[in-house]
Enzyme design. Sequence first.
Site, PDB file in Angstrom:
ATOM      1  N   CYS A  72      -7.725   4.616  31.032  1.00 28.46           N
ATOM      2  CA  CYS A  72      -8.740   5.375  31.757  1.00 28.46           C
ATOM      3  C   CYS A  72     -10.025   4.560  31.680  1.00 28.46           C
ATOM      4  O   CYS A  72     -10.506   4.251  30.570  1.00 28.46           O
ATOM      5  CB  CYS A  72      -8.914   6.727  31.063  1.00 28.46           C
TER       6      CYS A  72
ATOM      7  N   CYS B 223     -10.485   2.565  38.619  1.00 26.93           N
ATOM      8  CA  CYS B 223     -10.079   3.893  38.128  1.00 26.93           C
ATOM      9  C   CYS B 223      -8.564   3.939  38.254  1.00 26.93           C
ATOM     10  O   CYS B 223      -8.013   3.589  39.308  1.00 26.93           O
ATOM     11  CB  CYS B 223     -10.708   5.001  38.963  1.00 26.93           C
TER      12      CYS B 223
END
Length: 278
Positions: A76, A196
């Site tokens: 992440c 992302c």
Amino acid sequence: MNLGEAGPIGVFDSGYGGLTILHQIRQLMPEYDYLYLGDNARTPYGTRSFDVVYEFTLQAVQKLFSMGCHLIILACNTASAKALRTIQQTDLPLMEDKTKRVLGIIRPTTECIGQITQSRHVGILATSGTISSNSYSLEISKLYPDIVVTGEPCPMWVPLVENNEHDSPGADYFVKKHIENLLTRDPLIDSIILGCTHYPLLIEKIKKYTPNHVKVVSQGEYVANSLRSYLERHEDIASVCSNGGTCKFLTTENPKKFSESASIFLNSSIDAERVVLE
Ligand code: DGL
């Protein structure tokens, strides 16, 4: 468990996005055991403050350590940008078991970009949190000071993926808008990093709205190669990563919903369990 007993490699994300990284890691190193944790109950992280992302990420890391992991990948970018450094510098040194490691995914992604861009103008598409942390520009400027970096926050993209709307016509509007914004702000960009882990799930639409001469760089392959190289260089850590070839899935939300969505993303059927982070 006994200190030093081998355990799975932990892979953490705020939701489904880290599955894109897990998939690439397992392709490259199917021999290890993996334990994936998605904090779907509290996703998205991208619009949360530094303190909250740190607090949630530390809880996830502690949970994965308590379940036997020695090595955890923060799959992440938001957690890598806002929590990794504090966990590495403050929390890990206080732990009794010195074999515990936590790695992020921003550094391995930035390392590749110097060889990819010709124009030396690079765009970053990421969550608001990752863009405002400036992590990508800082990391790229350390390695390649000549590269000009422009970041574009895409706050709607993660909710589209988390709600399984990434193939819907509504997704077209938001994907087109942010790619156009980015390329208007710097028309010399010839490479765009998807900063992302959720964004590879929007890849078809991202490619549709990106001119052909602009390369779109997904992180999974670079993160997987970097992890392999890390394990080759750190035999002590590799020796506490177990070799059963299994993969288990944990979520903080409804496990049935997670299993259904994750099975679509991974293209194979999985069975998740619910955990509580505190
Ligand atoms: N997939 C994550 C990232 O790479 C986080 C998305 C979010 O929770 O906002 O940034």
